[in-house]
Design a protein around this motif. Structure first.
Motif, PDB file in Angstrom:
ATOM      1  N   UNK A  16       0.833  -1.196   0.000  1.00 55.90           N
ATOM      2  CA  UNK A  16       0.000   0.000   0.000  1.00 55.90           C
ATOM      3  C   UNK A  16       0.869   1.247   0.000  1.00 55.90           C
ATOM      4  N   UNK A  17       0.305   2.318  -0.517  1.00 58.33           N
ATOM      5  CA  UNK A  17       1.002   3.592  -0.585  1.00 58.33           C
ATOM      6  C   UNK A  17       0.135   4.661   0.060  1.00 58.33           C
ATOM      7  N   UNK A  18       0.766   5.482   0.906  1.00 59.09           N
ATOM      8  CA  UNK A  18       0.105   6.584   1.583  1.00 59.09           C
ATOM      9  C   UNK A  18       0.697   7.871   1.031  1.00 59.09           C
ATOM     10  N   UNK A  19      -0.122   8.725   0.445  1.00 61.05           N
ATOM     11  CA  UNK A  19       0.360   9.929  -0.219  1.00 61.05           C
ATOM     12  C   UNK A  19      -0.050  11.170   0.557  1.00 61.05           C
ATOM     13  N   UNK A  20       0.911  12.075   0.759  1.00 69.67           N
ATOM     14  CA  UNK A  20       0.649  13.329   1.447  1.00 69.67           C
ATOM     15  C   UNK A  20       1.157  14.480   0.602  1.00 69.67           C
ATOM     16  N   UNK A  21       0.346  15.512   0.469  1.00 67.30           N
ATOM     17  CA  UNK A  21       0.753  16.710  -0.240  1.00 67.30           C
ATOM     18  C   UNK A  21       0.587  17.907   0.661  1.00 67.30           C
ATOM     19  N   UNK A  22       1.674  18.621   0.907  1.00 71.28           N
ATOM     20  CA  UNK A  22       1.651  19.784   1.778  1.00 71.28           C
ATOM     21  C   UNK A  22       1.707  21.068   0.950  1.00 71.28           C
ATOM     22  N   UNK A  23       0.791  21.993   1.209  1.00 73.29           N
ATOM     23  CA  UNK A  23       0.764  23.277   0.525  1.00 73.29           C
ATOM     24  C   UNK A  23       0.708  23.055  -0.995  1.00 73.29           C
ATOM     25  N   UNK A  24       1.669  23.569  -1.760  1.00 69.75           N
ATOM     26  CA  UNK A  24       1.638  23.355  -3.206  1.00 69.75           C
ATOM     27  C   UNK A  24       1.814  21.886  -3.573  1.00 69.75           C
ATOM     28  N   UNK A  25       2.389  21.096  -2.686  1.00 77.25           N
ATOM     29  CA  UNK A  25       2.531  19.662  -2.945  1.00 77.25           C
ATOM     30  C   UNK A  25       1.208  18.964  -3.170  1.00 77.25           C
ATOM     31  N   UNK A  26       0.106  19.600  -2.732  1.00 74.12           N
ATOM     32  CA  UNK A  26      -1.210  19.031  -2.993  1.00 74.12           C
ATOM     33  C   UNK A  26      -1.541  18.955  -4.467  1.00 74.12           C
ATOM     34  N   UNK A  27      -0.900  19.788  -5.289  1.00 76.87           N
ATOM     35  CA  UNK A  27      -1.138  19.743  -6.730  1.00 76.87           C
ATOM     36  C   UNK A  27      -0.697  18.404  -7.312  1.00 76.87           C
ATOM     37  N   UNK A  28       0.366  17.824  -6.744  1.00 77.54           N
ATOM     38  CA  UNK A  28       0.801  16.495  -7.196  1.00 77.54           C
ATOM     39  C   UNK A  28      -0.274  15.462  -6.875  1.00 77.54           C
TER      40      UNK A  28
ATOM     41  N   UNK B 113      -4.969   9.268   0.524  1.00 77.81           N
ATOM     42  CA  UNK B 113      -4.534  10.606   0.115  1.00 77.81           C
ATOM     43  C   UNK B 113      -4.720  11.536   1.311  1.00 77.81           C
ATOM     44  N   UNK B 114      -3.663  12.252   1.673  1.00 77.91           N
ATOM     45  CA  UNK B 114      -3.739  13.238   2.749  1.00 77.91           C
ATOM     46  C   UNK B 114      -3.411  14.615   2.173  1.00 77.91           C
ATOM     47  N   UNK B 115      -4.412  15.469   2.091  1.00 74.23           N
ATOM     48  CA  UNK B 115      -4.223  16.849   1.665  1.00 74.23           C
ATOM     49  C   UNK B 115      -3.893  17.673   2.917  1.00 74.23           C
ATOM     50  N   UNK B 116      -2.669  18.187   2.994  1.00 70.56           N
ATOM     51  CA  UNK B 116      -2.186  18.844   4.210  1.00 70.56           C
ATOM     52  C   UNK B 116      -2.094  20.347   3.981  1.00 70.56           C
TER      53      UNK B 116
ATOM     54  N   UNK C 221      -6.903  17.796   5.525  1.00 73.12           N
ATOM     55  CA  UNK C 221      -6.404  18.470   6.728  1.00 73.12           C
ATOM     56  C   UNK C 221      -6.199  19.943   6.392  1.00 73.12           C
ATOM     57  N   UNK C 222      -6.695  20.851   7.224  1.00 75.94           N
ATOM     58  CA  UNK C 222      -6.532  22.259   6.898  1.00 75.94           C
ATOM     59  C   UNK C 222      -6.436  23.154   8.123  1.00 75.94           C
ATOM     60  N   UNK C 223      -5.964  24.372   7.894  1.00 77.97           N
ATOM     61  CA  UNK C 223      -5.898  25.397   8.938  1.00 77.97           C
ATOM     62  C   UNK C 223      -6.546  26.680   8.404  1.00 77.97           C
TER      63      UNK C 223
ATOM     64  N   UNK D  60       0.432  27.045   9.538  1.00 71.53           N
ATOM     65  CA  UNK D  60       0.511  26.366   8.240  1.00 71.53           C
ATOM     66  C   UNK D  60       1.543  25.243   8.296  1.00 71.53           C
ATOM     67  N   UNK D  61       2.642  25.456   9.008  1.00 68.43           N
ATOM     68  CA  UNK D  61       3.667  24.419   9.161  1.00 68.43           C
ATOM     69  C   UNK D  61       3.399  23.508  10.356  1.00 68.43           C
ATOM     70  N   UNK D  62       2.835  24.056  11.409  1.00 72.96           N
ATOM     71  CA  UNK D  62       2.573  23.247  12.608  1.00 72.96           C
ATOM     72  C   UNK D  62       1.606  22.094  12.348  1.00 72.96           C
ATOM     73  N   UNK D  63       0.761  22.232  11.349  1.00 70.59           N
ATOM     74  CA  UNK D  63      -0.171  21.152  11.061  1.00 70.59           C
ATOM     75  C   UNK D  63       0.558  19.846  10.781  1.00 70.59           C
ATOM     76  N   UNK D  64       1.770  19.928  10.218  1.00 76.69           N
ATOM     77  CA  UNK D  64       2.540  18.711   9.920  1.00 76.69           C
ATOM     78  C   UNK D  64       2.779  17.920  11.201  1.00 76.69           C
ATOM     79  N   UNK D  65       3.125  18.596  12.260  1.00 74.06           N
ATOM     80  CA  UNK D  65       3.405  17.944  13.537  1.00 74.06           C
ATOM     81  C   UNK D  65       2.134  17.417  14.199  1.00 74.06           C
ATOM     82  N   UNK D  66       1.001  18.075  13.956  1.00 71.33           N
ATOM     83  CA  UNK D  66      -0.244  17.732  14.644  1.00 71.33           C
ATOM     84  C   UNK D  66      -1.185  16.861  13.825  1.00 71.33           C
ATOM     85  N   UNK D  67      -0.752  16.373  12.684  1.00 75.21           N
ATOM     86  CA  UNK D  67      -1.619  15.571  11.825  1.00 75.21           C
ATOM     87  C   UNK D  67      -2.249  14.389  12.569  1.00 75.21           C
ATOM     88  N   UNK D  68      -3.529  14.236  12.403  1.00 69.05           N
ATOM     89  CA  UNK D  68      -4.255  13.052  12.889  1.00 69.05           C
ATOM     90  C   UNK D  68      -4.563  12.206  11.679  1.00 69.05           C
TER      91      UNK D  68
END
Length: 314
Positions: free
Chosen positions: A156-168, A211-214, A250-252, A304-312
């Motif tokens: 299995x593959x778990x994909x996360x895109x942060x900020x502009x990385x969500x475009x991928x 898919x995790x949109x961060x 996931x959003x702020x 915007x960056x702290x969400x990475x640490x607090x991801x559920x």
């Protein structure tokens, strides 16, 4: 070549600089944290592969929280802490930057000079093909070719895109809708083999479990998938027997409450509604969850960056 590396009892960690193609003049920086077998110190089969696509570069803020959570290796450590020590984690930085702006031109061919996508199109499957090639090249860089003979499809593959990385992620969602279906029974059989990474775009696309949109966002439209045909095709895949898939938004307030970029919230709501409607037709095979973090705080860069640490990610 590897910039730095560390081998512990159970993990190989390092920052790699790898080209996507032979003789390429551009390189990807990838932070990797890979499972090792304690007895042989070679790669062990992971429970999943987590791949995180980073966004634009942020420098000179003087904010220690932002600086720490901009570090690729730190993000890889966080992924392992979130998903468990049995995963392989990779954090991918765009190969090209126009000033601070990340340009994922290999994954999304139709981007402008600032890396903003003009459209998402499955033609040629550029994102999935590039990811498979990048994963293989990363493994070659850590000199584990003797293990690669065991590699076929990953479980299995778990994909996360942060900020502009969500475009991928949007490009991959689009490609997934047009990918050939690998039936659940076939996936179950494949999982009995020794697996580390997929060896084809079809294998990769069929391995995607989450898919995790961060806190994604763009300075133009296109932060989320709003093409109903794409979501309909993903729904049809599930009806045909494709493995289940989970979407996490996931959003702020930084992105979802930005009054100057109101399209981000609008697109997020539209994407969520399309997925919600598709989920009703698939008897639990499509799971969707939306989470707002720091809802009582002002929309600043730190959250915007702290969400990475607090991801559920549950």
């Amino acid at each position: 070549m590897a910039f730095s590396l560390n081998i512990s009892m159970d993990r190989w960690t390092g920052i790699l600089k790898v080209p996507l193609y032979t003789n390429s003049t551009t390189y990807y920086r990838v932070a990797a944290s890979l499972c090792l077998s304690p007895s042989t110190k070679s790669l062990s089969v992971p429970a999943a592969n987590a791949i995180f696509f980073n966004g634009d570069k942020i420098k000179g803020t003087g904010n220690p929280v932002i600086e720490r959570l901009s570090d690729l290796q730190k993000i890889a450590e966080i992924l392992v802490s979130k998903f468990g020590n049995s995963i392989n984690a990779r954090v991918v930085e765009a190969p090209v930057f126009n000033g601070p702006f990340a340009v994922y031109k290999d994954f999304i061919p139709s981007v402008n000079e600032y890396g903003e996508p003009k459209s998402y199109d499955a033609d040629g499957f550029p994102a999935s093909s590039s990811i498979v090639l990048l994963l293989w090249n990363c493994l070659k860089e850590v000199l584990l070719l003797k293990v690669l003979a065991l590699v076929f499809h990953c479980s299995s593959t778990l994909l996360l895109g942060f900020s502009k990385g969500g475009a991928v992620l949007n490009q991959l969602v689009t490609e997934l809708g047009f990918a050939p279906v690998q039936l659940t029974e076939d996936v179950s059989l494949a999982n009995k083999k020794d697996q580390i990474i997929p060896n084809s775009k079809d294998g990769f696309l069929n391995s995607i479990a989450e898919f995790h949109y961060v806190d994604v966002g763009l300075n133009t439209e296109g932060a989320y998938v709003t093409n109903q045909d794409v979501i309909t095709k993903i729904s049809e895949r599930l009806v045909q027997g494709a493995p289940g898939i989970r979407f996490f938004l996931h959003g702020t307030p930084r992105q979802w409450c930005d009054r100057d970029r109101i399209w981000i919230r609008k697109e997020k709501d539209e994407f969520f509604q399309l997925l919600k409607e598709a989920a009703r037709k698939n008897m639990g095979k499509l799971y969707i969850r939306e989470r707002l973090y720091f809802g009582n705080k002002l929309p600043d860069l730190q959250i915007h960056f702290e969400i990475i640490k607090h991801l559920d990610v549950s």
